[in-house]
Enzyme design. Structure first.
Site, PDB file in Angstrom:
ATOM      1  N   CYS A  15       0.902  -1.243   0.008  1.00 14.66           N
ATOM      2  CA  CYS A  15       0.015   0.133  -0.058  1.00 14.66           C
ATOM      3  C   CYS A  15       0.761   1.300   0.071  1.00 14.66           C
ATOM      4  O   CYS A  15       1.939   1.308   0.589  1.00 14.66           O
ATOM      5  CB  CYS A  15      -1.016   0.150   1.263  1.00 14.66           C
ATOM      6  N   CYS A  22      -5.763  -0.610   9.873  1.00 17.25           N
ATOM      7  CA  CYS A  22      -5.862  -1.388   8.768  1.00 17.25           C
ATOM      8  C   CYS A  22      -5.834  -2.909   9.240  1.00 17.25           C
ATOM      9  O   CYS A  22      -4.950  -3.432   9.844  1.00 17.25           O
ATOM     10  CB  CYS A  22      -4.544  -1.341   7.727  1.00 17.25           C
ATOM     11  N   CYS A 251     -23.028 -11.262   3.285  1.00 23.22           N
ATOM     12  CA  CYS A 251     -22.843 -12.495   4.312  1.00 23.22           C
ATOM     13  C   CYS A 251     -22.906 -11.721   5.596  1.00 23.22           C
ATOM     14  O   CYS A 251     -23.450 -12.637   6.525  1.00 23.22           O
ATOM     15  CB  CYS A 251     -21.369 -13.184   3.847  1.00 23.22           C
ATOM     16  N   CYS A 272     -12.479 -16.084   2.998  1.00 23.34           N
ATOM     17  CA  CYS A 272     -13.058 -14.798   3.496  1.00 23.34           C
ATOM     18  C   CYS A 272     -11.731 -13.741   3.404  1.00 23.34           C
ATOM     19  O   CYS A 272     -10.704 -14.091   4.041  1.00 23.34           O
ATOM     20  CB  CYS A 272     -13.568 -14.960   4.887  1.00 23.34           C
ATOM     21  N   ASP A 273     -12.044 -12.533   3.391  1.00 20.57           N
ATOM     22  CA  ASP A 273     -11.094 -11.660   3.229  1.00 20.57           C
ATOM     23  C   ASP A 273     -10.561 -11.280   4.919  1.00 20.57           C
ATOM     24  O   ASP A 273      -9.404 -10.925   4.855  1.00 20.57           O
ATOM     25  CB  ASP A 273     -11.861  -9.956   2.652  1.00 20.57           C
TER      26      ASP A 273
END
Length: 363
Positions: A15, A22, A251, A272-273
């Protein structure tokens, strides 16, 4: 086969900003390999090819990071070429990218407009709350640059929405937040996540803070609806739709983990993230098809753990709206950490929600 939803991290967690809260930095620190190499052309092609072999009806490609635009324009141009090459059945394709909005070239914005990408831009309310946590890698504030790039998106007719992380600091300024963002028609508020181990970070919310934010922003949302100055707020829109019998959109609002795939930059696949961790790795898109990934036992185990409904939820009058939320925000007893917040919020807002639902359903 069903429609297919993909969340892709072409530069892993790399990034050009250093946001204090974050969640992905925290996730990366909890796995053996942290920031992974950028996605290769070979991996991108394998991903696109396998997606169109599997999907029926539609396929969604969403890009996230880190900051996904760091991969460069040529990557996204190649994506479009590959989609045209492999979409031989002409199914619907949806492209989206989530960006911090810090550094976007004219060519990149022209491309997003031309190819009809939906662009999510992170903007945390007004200047003070945004710059409190969202600084660049040299520690400088970013609000002015991000806002200027949003203006450029408007000029170039890029389809975009605003994603706003609700920190404790922002929770005390719900009205000011809605005022600062009211010119943008589509907003999404995401409560700041605690760290994976449950410890608090600089943005962590309190119950009172989150409740006040929900009430204040709903007041503004309702008022805008009545005056014709409506700003779409995703979670409020969803509650209205659910009262009208529509299924939950996400979700988290469904209360159970969905069947989507997180693709890290090396091609590794996760369910999943929020859980891109070694224990939840399902395979690699360079090696496995989506048919095999759909049947993967790790993914099934991940989804199954979200299904049981705690006894406390079974008798709750608000369960049909709350659904016990996201697994990442559940306590050890399996109950959502914001249970009391949502209960008090629905007590506060339900009559007006029902009024809005009746208005929406009028012919």
């Amino acid at each position: 086969m069903p429609p297919l939803s993909l969340l892709i991290k072409p530069v892993s967690g790399a990034c050009n900003m250093c946001c204090e809260y974050c969640f992905y930095q925290d996730v990366m620190q909890n796995r053996k390999k942290q920031v992974l190499p950028r996605m290769t052309q070979e991996t991108l092609e394998n991903l696109v090819r396998r997606a169109f072999v599997y999907a029926e009806g539609s396929v969604s490609f969403a890009f996230q990071g880190g900051e996904p635009t760091l991969i460069g324009l040529s990557y996204f141009e190649q994506l479009i070429r590959l989609q045209k090459k492999y979409n031989t059945r002409r199914i619907a394709v949806h492209n989206a990218v989530q960006t911090n909005g810090l550094d976007l070239s004219d060519d990149m914005l022209d491309f997003f407009a031309r190819e009809k990408f939906l662009v999510g831009v992170s903007l945390d309310g007004d200047r003070d709350t945004h710059d409190l946590f969202r600084k660049d890698v040299s520690g400088q504030p970013t609000y002015e640059k991000v806002l200027a790039n949003i203006r450029r998106m408007q000029e170039k007719n890029v389809d975009f929405n605003i994603l706003c992380v609700v920190t404790e600091a922002l929770s005390r300024k719900g009205r000011e937040c809605m005022e600062a963002l009211k010119e943008f028609p589509f907003l999404q508020f995401i409560p700041c996540l605690d760290d994976l181990d449950g410890s608090k970070n600089s943005g962590s919310l309190t119950e009172n803070g989150y409740l006040n934010f929900l009430c204040d922003t709903f007041d503004a949302y309702y008022a805008g609806f009545q005056t014709g100055d409506l700003v779409s707020v995703r979670n409020f829109d969803n509650y209205i739709s659910m009262l009208l019998g529509a299924p939950p959109e996400s979700c988290a609002m469904a209360g159970r983990c969905g069947n989507y795939y997180l693709i890290e930059s090396d091609g590794s696949v996760y369910p999943c993230d929020f859980y891109v961790l070694d224990e939840w790795k399902m395979g690699n898109i360079n090696e496995q098809s989506f048919i095999r990934l759909e049947k993967n036992e790790t993914g099934k185990r991940f989804r199954d753990r979200s299904i049981p409904v705690p006894e406390k939820c079974r008798g709750c009058r608000w369960y049909m709206l709350c659904r016990n939320g996201c697994c990442r925000e559940r306590n050890e007893d399996g109950v959502n950490k914001w249970c009391r917040v949502y209960s008090r919020f629905f007590d506060y807002s339900i009559e007006r929600m029902q009024r809005l639902a009746a208005q929406v359903s009028e012919p």
